[in-house]
Design an enzyme around this catalytic site. Structure first.
Site, mmCIF file in Angstrom:
data_model
loop_
_atom_site.group_PDB
_atom_site.id
_atom_site.type_symbol
_atom_site.label_atom_id
_atom_site.label_comp_id
_atom_site.label_asym_id
_atom_site.label_seq_id
_atom_site.Cartn_x
_atom_site.Cartn_y
_atom_site.Cartn_z
ATOM 1 N N HIS A 520 0.783 -1.234 0.000
ATOM 2 C CA HIS A 520 0.000 0.000 0.000
ATOM 3 C C HIS A 520 0.816 1.285 0.000
ATOM 4 O O HIS A 520 0.307 2.346 -0.386
ATOM 5 C CB HIS A 520 -0.936 0.002 1.229
ATOM 6 C CG HIS A 520 -2.204 0.760 1.010
ATOM 7 N ND1 HIS A 520 -2.287 1.874 0.205
ATOM 8 C CD2 HIS A 520 -3.453 0.569 1.481
ATOM 9 C CE1 HIS A 520 -3.523 2.329 0.206
ATOM 10 N NE2 HIS A 520 -4.256 1.562 0.954
ATOM 11 N N TYR A 636 -14.715 5.717 8.546
ATOM 12 C CA TYR A 636 -13.725 6.173 7.574
ATOM 13 C C TYR A 636 -14.158 5.735 6.190
ATOM 14 O O TYR A 636 -14.372 4.552 5.943
ATOM 15 C CB TYR A 636 -12.364 5.553 7.922
ATOM 16 C CG TYR A 636 -11.199 5.941 7.041
ATOM 17 C CD1 TYR A 636 -10.183 6.746 7.527
ATOM 18 C CD2 TYR A 636 -11.086 5.482 5.732
ATOM 19 C CE1 TYR A 636 -9.087 7.087 6.737
ATOM 20 C CE2 TYR A 636 -10.005 5.818 4.932
ATOM 21 C CZ TYR A 636 -9.015 6.621 5.433
ATOM 22 O OH TYR A 636 -7.936 6.967 4.653
ATOM 23 N N THR A 649 -5.100 10.496 -0.787
ATOM 24 C CA THR A 649 -6.445 10.260 -0.268
ATOM 25 C C THR A 649 -6.809 11.281 0.809
ATOM 26 O O THR A 649 -5.953 11.981 1.341
ATOM 27 C CB THR A 649 -6.564 8.854 0.346
ATOM 28 O OG1 THR A 649 -5.625 8.737 1.431
ATOM 29 C CG2 THR A 649 -6.308 7.780 -0.685
#
Length: 821
Positions: A520, A636, A649
């Site tokens: 990630h 979230y 993001t």
């Protein structure tokens, strides 16, 4: 005399003689060396996989009369073709960097300006207002510097200056236009005249066919929100989640922070925003990802799935061949910048910088912080099968191997009967456990010798491929179990059969299904989604398979076989591997995953309700969570900020006061359906507003995160920031993007919908939910939690999601009917 075959790297040592050769750059080449018989004992017999080389690089014979040295014509040809390919890539990169550097200007544009200026001089009309003659007067005279030559050069210099000024003006204008976000806040279907004029101007200034990175310099920087706005939005986001006493305490902390520490921290943040391309992204990558010391498997890595229904071929090697070739075609387009930038509404460009590190990238463990290793190019692939690692070369004679040739190579690996070396089978568990032990083991046991060579092969590979021994995928007869097992297999596998540090691991199963596990830190899910859509579409609709299920074409059986990686793993290192495996296995076993299809309706019906599909699903998740746990929680939802340069993001806090009011109304038997529907519309409207604010740089959490980082640098203790950043996200959600590249029509190919992807739970007592709106009639959900928590149950939550979706849809169908609890 004895004949010794050398492949890859060969070392021979004696008391007085040492020979070392490394031919890792030319895997096809075979070295034949005559050596005295007394040295032969210093060489180990190569594995069978390395003996079948065809081409001969060179050979020499040591005799009492001297040395007979011969070069192979085939070897020289391979070297020549490889060099040509390398220089061709360099030339393409140089050309693209020049074209991108002057975009939206073009060489033809410069030529037009020059011709027009020169023509005006011949017509005795000085468009430069005397500047050309001023430049000419300052040029040297005499020799070849005639009046005519000096006039021509001054015209070139003036034309270049005008052209560059025009390019810079266009860029600046485009950047200002892209800073306008009013279009996002207009009602759906009601585009104002201002927005229409703005969109037309942006299209004109963006050029006709921008390359992938052409518009990067025109993207605006992410703005730093005002502290008072962020504080106010934060307090609004938690007001309904706290009782009166706790909210009063939080409000006091927030106001004190706003008056005391915040002004100083904000000044440093604004200074960074002026200097850096993005004031968030580098800190986000470092502190959220690379400094994490726990396992990245489950906690950070995520996965993507194959087609839900279709399986193009049941042959594992064939599917791997087409998939790998498709990915390499994408890499070639990426290198050449032939991919068009992703455009919102076909007008607003999204930042493409994350795409640079899709391939040839590996996360390197460190004691305190990891780092990312990214190479400009990699010509091989690292492959894992049945506990063994292989190196597969992707090029032959400077050309990319075709799907059928790759299938041949992978089939050779599948047919290899050799057993794993001691410690090799579970070696990749080091990447699945805690980071410090892996960093220490890497430095201690993989710093030299064959371990260093083998590890370099994996870390410098284009990506990692696992030829899995299991069969996975959607099975209509065992729908729930099959998708759950598929998801868990891609998320963590056996904890040692994926290299979790690679940018992504492609997993191809025994039955021809495939998926991927992605690290990630280097990029977010939409980037892998873009790659994945290209790969699936190219595999099925462009490359295809023959009737027998094999890749198209005929294989080149003269290809050198894959190279088996050699390891020398000591017992002490095996103990570290076992410890990492134990940590990873416990983590994987604790994951409770439920992946299911929601087929009652999809995007089509939601749109008829005149609401955002994402808002619809997010509110349904709030209703499902309340029914599941009888409470609300901080939620979230990932939103992107890629309309800004190097944006990643932002968080949408989707548990709002409006959504909780709607959920409570659904639980109240005395609230009419029409009242529930009105509350739903208000909740959906609020969610859309928050999503738009997050996308336009007015979010809450990234700003607070950066303020916290600055406070730590300055040694400022802020109870408010410490409290905010310690709050758990018990419901973490994300939507998987769909159809970023429209290479085929889902309506005419309904069997080729994607299953989307998912991730592990963020909180120990919470849920992770990913969903993909796949066409007009299908939504696939991926729900994760931990078995060790008595508060969560992924299947139970999945049932609540389905019921919540149906109950909300029923409000639009029968608004006069009372809703049951």
């Amino acid at each position: 005399m004895v004949l010794v075959m050398l492949s890859g790297a060969v070392c021979a040592r004696s008391d007085r003689i040492g020979v070392s050769m490394a031919l890792s750059g030319f895997p096809d080449l075979l070295c034949l060396v005559w050596l005295p018989s007394q040295l032969s004992a210093h060489f180990q017999r190569p594995s069978k996989m390395a003996e079948a080389h065809q081409a001969v690089a060179f050979q020499f014979t040591v005799t009492p009369e001297g040395v007979d040295f011969r070069l192979s014509r085939e070897a020289l040809k391979q070297i020549y073709l490889s060099g040509i390919s390398s220089w061709k890539k360099r030339f393409i990169r140089l050309k693209n960097s020049i074209l991108t550097g002057v975009y939206p200007g073009t060489p033809s544009g410069w030529l037009a300006v020059f011709i027009a200026t020169l023509g005006s001089l011949y017509l005795r009309k000085d468009v430069s207002l005397g500047l050309i003659f001023c430049i000419r007067e300052r040029l040297p005279t005499g020799g070849c510097w005639s009046l005519r030559n000096r006039t021509l050069l001054s015209t070139i210099l003036f034309s270049s200056g005008v052209w560059i000024s025009g390019v810079l003006l266009c860029r600046k204008t485009l950047k200002l236009l892209l800073s306008y976000h009013g279009w996002m806040f207009e009602p759906h279907g009601r585009t104002s005249s201002t927005t229409k004029i703005w969109a037309a101007t942006v299209k004109v200034l963006s050029g006709r066919q921008p390359m992938l990175y052409s518009l990067q310099a025109s993207l605006p920087k992410l703005p730093v929100p005002k502290v008072e706005d962020t504080i106010q939005r934060y307090l609004e986001s938690v007001h309904h989640l706290l009782d009166a006493e706790r909210y009063s305490q939080m409000e006091t902390l927030a106001r004190d922070f706003q008056k005391q520490e915040a002004p100083r921290l904000q000044k440093y943040l604004i200074l960074k925003s002026w200097w850096a391309s993005n004031y968030v992204s580098d800190w986000w990558e470092e502190y959220i990802y690379l400094r994490g010391r726990g396992p990245i498997m489950v906690n950070s890595n995520y996965y993507v799935m194959d087609f839900l229904y279709a399986t193009p071929t049941p042959l594992q090697a064939a599917r791997a061949g087409n998939a790998v070739h498709s990915l390499l075609l994408y890499r070639r387009k990426l290198d050449r910048e032939e991919l068009a930038p992703v455009m919102a509404l076909g007008v607003v460009p999204m930042c493409s910088y994350q795409m640079e590190r899709i391939f040839n990238t590996t996360r390197i463990p460190g004691k305190e912080a990891d780092s990312l290793l990214h190479l400009l190019d990699s010509r091989h692939l690292a492959v894992y099968h049945k506990g063994r690692f292989y190196k597969v070369w992707l090029y032959q004679a400077g050309k990319l191997l075709g799907p059928r040739d790759l299938e041949l190579q992978f089939q050779r690996i599948l047919d290899d009967p050799s057993l794993p070396q001691p410690g090799e089978k579970e070696l990749a568990a080091l990447t699945a456990g805690d980071r410090p032990p892996w960093a220490e083991a890497r430095a201690k046991y993989f710093g030299q010798g064959k371990n260093r060579v083998a590890l370099d092969c994996i870390e410098r590979a284009a990506f990692f491929l696992t030829l899995d021994e299991e069969a996975c995928g959607y099975d209509p007869e065992e729908e729930e179990q099959s998708l759950d097992s598929f998801a868990k297999s891609l998320l963590h596998g056996r904890c040692y059969d994926r290299w979790f540090d690679k940018s992504f691991t492609l997993v191809v199963y025994r039955n021809g299904k495939l998926g991927a596990n992605a690290e990630h830190s280097w990029a977010d899910a939409p980037i892998i989604g873009h790659l994945w859509e290209f790969m699936l579409a190219t595999d099925q609709f462009q490359l295809g398979y023959c009737g027998s299920g094999h890749c198209q074409g005929e294989p080149n059986t003269a290809l050198p076989p894959p190279q088996r990686l050699q390891w020398d793993i000591p017992v002490e290192c095996r103990l570290v591997i076992d410890a990492s495996y134990s940590v990873a296995k416990a983590l994987a076993d604790d994951v409770d995953f439920h992946c299911f299809r929601f087929v009652d309706f999809g995007k089509g019906r939601i749109k008829k309700c005149r609401t955002s599909p994402d808002a619809f699903i997010q509110i349904a998740l709030q209703l499902a969570h309340f029914r599941d746990k009888a409470c609300f929680c901080l939620t979230y939802e990932a939103s992107m900020t890629r309309m800004f340069r190097e944006g990643r993001t932002e968080t949408v806090r989707s548990c709002t006061r409006e959504s909780t009011a709607f959920v409570r109304s659904m639980a109240d038997p005395y609230t009419s359906p029409s009242e529930c529907l009105q509350l739903f519309r208000e909740a959906a409207k609020k969610h859309q507003l928050l999503y738009r604010l997050a996308m336009t740089g007015a979010g809450i959490d990234r700003h607070l995160f950066c303020l916290y980082v600055v406070s730590r640098y300055l040694g400022v203790d802020s109870p408010f920031l410490a409290q905010v950043l310690s709050e758990p996200w018990r419901l973490s959600t994300s939507q998987t993007p769909q159809q970023q590249i429209k290479m085929f029509d889902l309506e005419t190919n309904p069997d080729h919908v994607s299953s989307g992807g998912g991730f592990g739970p963020v909180a120990n007592d919470g849920y992770g939910v990913s969903y993909i709106i796949a066409g007009e009639h299908l939504i696939t959900f991926h729900v994760s939690s931990k078995r060790s928590s008595p508060e969560t149950d992924s299947k139970r939550f999945g049932r609540n999601i389905c019921q919540a979706m149906l109950d909300i849809a029923a409000l639009f169908d029968t608004p006069s009917r009372k809703m049951a609890n």
